[in-house]
Design an enzyme around this catalytic site. Structure first.
Site, PDB file in Angstrom:
ATOM      1  N   GLY A  24       0.794  -1.266   0.110  1.00  0.00           N
ATOM      2  CA  GLY A  24      -0.041   0.003  -0.010  1.00  0.00           C
ATOM      3  C   GLY A  24       0.863   1.156   0.113  1.00  0.00           C
ATOM      4  CB  ILE A  25       0.050   4.913  -0.093  1.00  0.00           C
ATOM      5  CG1 ILE A  25       0.673   6.057  -0.266  1.00  0.00           C
ATOM      6  CG2 ILE A  25      -1.247   4.994   0.696  1.00  0.00           C
ATOM      7  CD1 ILE A  25      -0.109   7.005  -1.011  1.00  0.00           C
ATOM      8  N   GLY A  26       2.548   4.664   1.900  1.00  0.00           N
ATOM      9  CA  GLY A  26       2.991   5.271   3.401  1.00  0.00           C
ATOM     10  C   GLY A  26       4.412   4.776   3.611  1.00  0.00           C
ATOM     11  CB  THR A  28       4.778   0.929   7.511  1.00  0.00           C
ATOM     12  OG1 THR A  28       4.815   1.705   8.508  1.00  0.00           O
ATOM     13  CG2 THR A  28       4.998  -0.437   7.583  1.00  0.00           C
ATOM     14  CD  GLU A  49      -6.346  -0.426  -5.180  1.00  0.00           C
ATOM     15  OE1 GLU A  49      -7.603  -0.225  -5.864  1.00  0.00           O
ATOM     16  OE2 GLU A  49      -6.136  -0.432  -4.283  1.00  0.00           O
ATOM     17  N   GLY A 149      -8.048  -0.682  -1.816  1.00  0.00           N
ATOM     18  CA  GLY A 149      -8.005  -1.971  -1.907  1.00  0.00           C
ATOM     19  C   GLY A 149      -7.641  -2.805  -0.574  1.00  0.00           C
TER      20      GLY A 149
END
Length: 292
Positions: A24-26, A28, A49, A149
């Site tokens: 995902g985004i970020g 971490t 995604e 997602g």
């Protein structure tokens, strides 16, 4: 940062060569990508995604070749990109035949994800309660983001052979007035979305550890989540858990912990406690428990 790097190290402890990853985004997920590169994992696949900087760097580093994917073999599958540098992004995707862009109804599809062996989804959450319910979109009346997602990858990656879905977050967050609060809480505040129900949550990671909630009882689930909360909030969480009947109040309940496994039919057909290797010395008839 140090906190994100600690989370990444916990995640890396359950990863292996040949995993197919989604990020995902970020901060971490970016730290996870850096940790994977430093660890030298090989023959990774990508089915995501969002194509983000960390994944692009892993592909360039040679960690990703998609050679072990049972579907879309030798192709990095994605739907949209989040470039930090537009020129780099365009140079990367231009005539890059190792990339395959699909509609979101393919990349996030339960049937597709369940067919990818060792599918590993890694996504950030806003808050989690002691039942394992995850919030990532609308928190306490404040719209933070859509779910994206998050629901599909956290819910469905664990359905594949060898799959792991990992929900990640720092153990605390700071409010606008500087107050520090725990992301792990006895219950989610009102007007918050439950983006993934507790029944579908497996791995959860903070800087204080990583736990697997899959198949745990409500008592075990609460105990596991408290163990990875910030130490400053653990006593408060235990009090909240007992008040909400998420931890036993007056009677001892043994916690299976890391040795937990699903019993086979032959072990439970006589309605006895099946965890014999963990329960030696227990006096079942007199209700004397030997759990830790």
């Amino acid at each position: 940062g140090d906190v994100e790097n600690k989370i990444a190290a916990h995640i890396l402890s359950i990863m292996q060569d040949g995993d197919c990853i989604q990020l995902g985004i970020g901060r971490t997920p970016t730290a996870v990508a850096q940790a994977i590169s430093k660890a030298g994992l090989k023959h990774l696949g990508v089915h995501t995604e969002m194509l983000q900087e960390g994944l692009m760097s892993l592909i360039e580093a040679g960690c990703v070749d998609n050679s072990l994917k049972p579907i879309d073999n030798k192709k990095t599958v994605w739907t949209f990109a989040f470039p930090l540098n537009w020129k780099r992004y365009y140079d990367f995707v231009h005539h890059n035949h190792s990339l395959a862009v699909y509609d979101v109804n393919y990349t996030n599809n339960i049937y597709v994800l369940s067919r990818i062996d060792n599918m590993v989804g890694i996504d950030n959450f806003l808050a989690i309660d002691l039942q394992g319910q995850l919030c990532c979109g609308h928190y306490a009346g404040h719209p933070i983001s859509g779910t994206g997602g998050f629901f599909q990858f956290i819910s469905f990656c664990g359905l594949s052979k060898g799959g792991r879905a990992i929900a990640t977050a720092t153990s605390t967050r700071a409010l606008e007035d500087g107050t520090v609060v725990s992301r792990i809480m006895p219950e989610l505040p009102g007007n918050s979305t439950v983006d993934v129900p507790g029944q579908l949550v497996s791995w959860v990671a903070t800087e204080y550890g990583i736990v697997n909630l899959w198949g745990l009882s409500s008592y075990e689930r609460a105990e596991a989540l408290i163990s990875i909360a910030h130490p400053d909030f653990r006593e408060e969480l235990e009090k909240g858990a007992r008040k909400g009947n998420l931890l036993p109040k007056k009677f001892p309940v043994p916690m299976i912990g890391q040795g937990r496994r699903y019993p086979q039919y032959k072990e439970r057909r006589d309605f006895k406690i099946p965890y014999t290797s963990l329960w030696q010395g227990c006096d079942y008839e007199n209700d004397v428990w030997c759990g830790k």
